[in-house]
Design a protein around this motif. Structure first.
Motif, PDB file in Angstrom:
ATOM      1  N   LEU A  20      39.192  40.920  39.687  1.00 50.76           N
ATOM      2  CA  LEU A  20      39.519  39.937  40.410  1.00 50.76           C
ATOM      3  C   LEU A  20      40.745  39.137  39.580  1.00 50.76           C
ATOM      4  O   LEU A  20      40.671  39.105  38.394  1.00 50.76           O
ATOM      5  CB  LEU A  20      38.196  39.012  40.363  1.00 50.76           C
ATOM      6  CG  LEU A  20      38.183  37.764  41.208  1.00 50.76           C
ATOM      7  CD1 LEU A  20      38.547  38.332  42.646  1.00 50.76           C
ATOM      8  CD2 LEU A  20      36.868  37.148  41.096  1.00 50.76           C
ATOM      9  N   GLN A  21      41.380  38.589  40.062  1.00 50.41           N
ATOM     10  CA  GLN A  21      42.463  37.604  39.469  1.00 50.41           C
ATOM     11  C   GLN A  21      42.413  36.221  40.046  1.00 50.41           C
ATOM     12  O   GLN A  21      42.191  36.016  41.098  1.00 50.41           O
ATOM     13  CB  GLN A  21      43.978  38.103  40.236  1.00 50.41           C
ATOM     14  CG  GLN A  21      45.271  37.171  39.753  1.00 50.41           C
ATOM     15  CD  GLN A  21      45.465  37.258  38.330  1.00 50.41           C
ATOM     16  OE1 GLN A  21      45.718  38.198  37.674  1.00 50.41           O
ATOM     17  NE2 GLN A  21      45.718  36.205  37.677  1.00 50.41           N
ATOM     18  N   ARG A  22      42.022  35.508  39.007  1.00 54.15           N
ATOM     19  CA  ARG A  22      42.095  33.874  39.235  1.00 54.15           C
ATOM     20  C   ARG A  22      43.543  33.233  39.677  1.00 54.15           C
ATOM     21  O   ARG A  22      44.472  33.866  38.921  1.00 54.15           O
ATOM     22  CB  ARG A  22      41.367  32.971  38.162  1.00 54.15           C
ATOM     23  CG  ARG A  22      40.152  33.584  37.645  1.00 54.15           C
ATOM     24  CD  ARG A  22      39.141  32.865  38.305  1.00 54.15           C
ATOM     25  NE  ARG A  22      37.861  33.664  38.028  1.00 54.15           N
ATOM     26  CZ  ARG A  22      36.776  33.868  38.975  1.00 54.15           C
ATOM     27  NH1 ARG A  22      36.806  33.432  40.219  1.00 54.15           N
ATOM     28  NH2 ARG A  22      35.784  34.530  38.805  1.00 54.15           N
ATOM     29  N   GLY A  23      43.679  32.310  40.553  1.00 55.95           N
ATOM     30  CA  GLY A  23      44.638  31.590  40.797  1.00 55.95           C
ATOM     31  C   GLY A  23      45.658  32.551  41.546  1.00 55.95           C
ATOM     32  O   GLY A  23      45.007  33.631  42.113  1.00 55.95           O
ATOM     33  N   THR A  70      41.398  35.215  57.585  1.00 59.23           N
ATOM     34  CA  THR A  70      40.797  35.309  56.057  1.00 59.23           C
ATOM     35  C   THR A  70      40.890  36.388  55.449  1.00 59.23           C
ATOM     36  O   THR A  70      40.510  37.407  55.998  1.00 59.23           O
ATOM     37  CB  THR A  70      39.446  34.461  55.871  1.00 59.23           C
ATOM     38  OG1 THR A  70      39.753  33.230  56.598  1.00 59.23           O
ATOM     39  CG2 THR A  70      39.193  34.396  54.611  1.00 59.23           C
ATOM     40  N   ALA A  71      41.880  36.780  54.269  1.00 58.10           N
ATOM     41  CA  ALA A  71      42.062  37.863  53.892  1.00 58.10           C
ATOM     42  C   ALA A  71      42.265  37.868  52.472  1.00 58.10           C
ATOM     43  O   ALA A  71      42.709  36.940  51.602  1.00 58.10           O
ATOM     44  CB  ALA A  71      43.353  38.437  54.554  1.00 58.10           C
ATOM     45  N   ASP A  72      41.993  38.932  51.753  1.00 53.99           N
ATOM     46  CA  ASP A  72      42.293  39.276  50.531  1.00 53.99           C
ATOM     47  C   ASP A  72      43.366  39.857  50.243  1.00 53.99           C
ATOM     48  O   ASP A  72      43.974  40.607  51.190  1.00 53.99           O
ATOM     49  CB  ASP A  72      41.218  40.492  49.804  1.00 53.99           C
ATOM     50  CG  ASP A  72      39.701  39.684  50.032  1.00 53.99           C
ATOM     51  OD1 ASP A  72      39.679  38.512  50.279  1.00 53.99           O
ATOM     52  OD2 ASP A  72      38.628  40.645  49.891  1.00 53.99           O
ATOM     53  N   THR A  77      49.191  46.873  41.251  1.00 56.14           N
ATOM     54  CA  THR A  77      48.886  46.968  39.780  1.00 56.14           C
ATOM     55  C   THR A  77      47.476  46.545  39.514  1.00 56.14           C
ATOM     56  O   THR A  77      47.370  46.127  38.114  1.00 56.14           O
ATOM     57  CB  THR A  77      50.130  45.915  39.417  1.00 56.14           C
ATOM     58  OG1 THR A  77      50.054  44.937  39.620  1.00 56.14           O
ATOM     59  CG2 THR A  77      51.589  46.476  39.639  1.00 56.14           C
ATOM     60  N   LYS A  78      46.628  46.481  40.318  1.00 52.65           N
ATOM     61  CA  LYS A  78      45.144  46.566  40.088  1.00 52.65           C
ATOM     62  C   LYS A  78      44.635  45.284  39.964  1.00 52.65           C
ATOM     63  O   LYS A  78      43.544  45.254  39.468  1.00 52.65           O
ATOM     64  CB  LYS A  78      44.818  47.272  38.764  1.00 52.65           C
ATOM     65  CG  LYS A  78      45.301  48.785  38.838  1.00 52.65           C
ATOM     66  CD  LYS A  78      44.473  49.780  38.001  1.00 52.65           C
ATOM     67  CE  LYS A  78      44.810  51.143  38.138  1.00 52.65           C
ATOM     68  NZ  LYS A  78      44.172  52.035  37.375  1.00 52.65           N
ATOM     69  N   PHE A  79      45.444  44.124  40.558  1.00 50.75           N
ATOM     70  CA  PHE A  79      44.604  42.788  40.274  1.00 50.75           C
ATOM     71  C   PHE A  79      44.205  42.472  42.050  1.00 50.75           C
ATOM     72  O   PHE A  79      45.388  42.962  42.769  1.00 50.75           O
ATOM     73  CB  PHE A  79      45.369  41.599  39.688  1.00 50.75           C
ATOM     74  CG  PHE A  79      46.668  41.436  40.121  1.00 50.75           C
ATOM     75  CD1 PHE A  79      46.930  40.392  41.051  1.00 50.75           C
ATOM     76  CD2 PHE A  79      47.785  41.965  39.490  1.00 50.75           C
ATOM     77  CE1 PHE A  79      48.241  40.130  41.412  1.00 50.75           C
ATOM     78  CE2 PHE A  79      49.164  41.797  39.818  1.00 50.75           C
ATOM     79  CZ  PHE A  79      49.231  40.730  40.921  1.00 50.75           C
ATOM     80  N   SER A  80      43.551  41.731  42.189  1.00 44.99           N
ATOM     81  CA  SER A  80      43.195  41.381  43.669  1.00 44.99           C
ATOM     82  C   SER A  80      43.054  39.764  43.676  1.00 44.99           C
ATOM     83  O   SER A  80      42.186  39.135  42.876  1.00 44.99           O
ATOM     84  CB  SER A  80      41.936  41.946  44.154  1.00 44.99           C
ATOM     85  OG  SER A  80      42.208  43.355  44.352  1.00 44.99           O
ATOM     86  N   MET A  81      43.343  39.094  44.769  1.00 46.11           N
ATOM     87  CA  MET A  81      43.256  37.543  44.869  1.00 46.11           C
ATOM     88  C   MET A  81      42.479  37.570  46.263  1.00 46.11           C
ATOM     89  O   MET A  81      42.580  38.463  47.208  1.00 46.11           O
ATOM     90  CB  MET A  81      44.443  36.748  45.000  1.00 46.11           C
ATOM     91  CG  MET A  81      44.956  36.738  43.890  1.00 46.11           C
ATOM     92  SD  MET A  81      46.140  37.974  43.327  1.00 46.11           S
ATOM     93  CE  MET A  81      47.683  37.326  44.287  1.00 46.11           C
ATOM     94  N   VAL A  82      41.229  37.008  46.201  1.00 42.90           N
ATOM     95  CA  VAL A  82      40.212  36.944  47.438  1.00 42.90           C
ATOM     96  C   VAL A  82      40.203  35.675  48.209  1.00 42.90           C
ATOM     97  O   VAL A  82      40.197  34.785  47.591  1.00 42.90           O
ATOM     98  CB  VAL A  82      38.857  37.583  47.111  1.00 42.90           C
ATOM     99  CG1 VAL A  82      38.906  38.840  46.389  1.00 42.90           C
ATOM    100  CG2 VAL A  82      38.194  36.633  46.116  1.00 42.90           C
ATOM    101  N   GLY A  83      39.916  36.010  49.434  1.00 49.26           N
ATOM    102  CA  GLY A  83      39.471  34.740  50.467  1.00 49.26           C
ATOM    103  C   GLY A  83      40.580  33.733  50.624  1.00 49.26           C
ATOM    104  O   GLY A  83      39.919  32.776  51.020  1.00 49.26           O
TER     105      GLY A  83
END
Ligand SMILES: Nc1nc2c(c(=O)[nH]1)N[C@H]1C(S)=C(S)[C@@H](COP(=O)(O)O)O[C@H]1N2
Ligand SMILES: [Mo]
Length: 207
Positions: A20-23, A70-72, A77-83
């Motif tokens: 999970l990536q913040r921001g 609404t989508a992630d 490169t292995k980071f995800s931003m959600v919601g």
């Protein structure tokens, strides 16, 4: 796709190997293009049903039916931003306005500076695939793809070009920018389809 719909108060599961990536960092190759409304048009071309090219000015494009999804977003490169809530024109809406010929099974999405990404028509027409103009109710910033970027929630984020200028219906599959440079032709994060060497026969044209 296999993405669970409900997760009982727990944080949503991420695809394998993602964190999970913040921001919301900015990730792309090359410079941020300057938007010139008078020179901008959105084109649908290639194997269209009527054999013609269809064009929308920026004013016309922004007048098309607006919907939210609404989508992630999963970067390879292995980071995800959600919601995030994305707003814009569903790919399905464009498809109905400028339909493909029956032989067209693939789409090339074209962006500024010749950036491109190819999609199977079925991924393009998925009900949540959206040409986003907004995120969280606000206009996209230039770095995040203003005026229009594609969001294909069930694929890795490179499959969604920022600064989109049009789509080309194709009767045969062709590799886009990252797909030519070693990334998977399909790019399903839930199956961890990151690189072209992981492709099975039928996943795409010869790398
Ligand atoms: N035109 C263009 N769009 C692009 C890219 C790019 O290099 N050029 N990179 C993709 C990748 S790899 C990611 S992870 C997302 C990042 O979107 P963001 O900068 O809004 O977070 O944009 C995608 N869209
Ligand atoms: Mo990415």
């Amino acid at each position: 796709m296999g993405q669970p719909e409900s997760h009982g108060g727990e944080p949503p599961p991420l695809p394998p190997g993602q964190r999970l990536q913040r921001g919301w960092p900015v990730t792309h190759y090359g410079p941020v293009p300057k938007f010139r409304p008078e020179r901008w048009e959105f084109r649908v071309f290639g194997a269209t049903a009527d054999g013609r090219k269809h064009c929308w000015s920026h004013e016309e494009f922004t007048a098309l039916r607006y919907e939210t999804v609404t989508a992630d977003l999963h970067c390879v490169t292995k980071f995800s931003m959600v919601g995030a809530e994305w707003g814009g024109v569903l790919a399905r809406t464009l498809l109905a306005l400028a339909p493909p010929a029956p032989e067209a099974g693939h789409v090339m999405v074209w962006a500024e500076y010749g950036f491109s990404s190819n999609l199977r028509l079925a991924d393009f027409t998925a009900d949540h695939t959206v040409f986003a103009t907004h995120r969280g109710g606000e206009l996209l910033t230039a770095e995040h793809g203003f005026p229009v970027r594609l969001i294909v929630p069930h694929l890795y984020a490179w499959k969604g070009p920022k600064w989109v200028r049009g789509i080309e219906y194709m009767t045969e599959d062709r590799r886009g920018f990252w797909e030519e440079r070693g990334y998977h032709n399909v790019g399903d994060p839930w199956r961890e389809q990151r690189y072209s060497y992981q492709e099975d026969p039928g996943d795409g044209p010869e790398p």
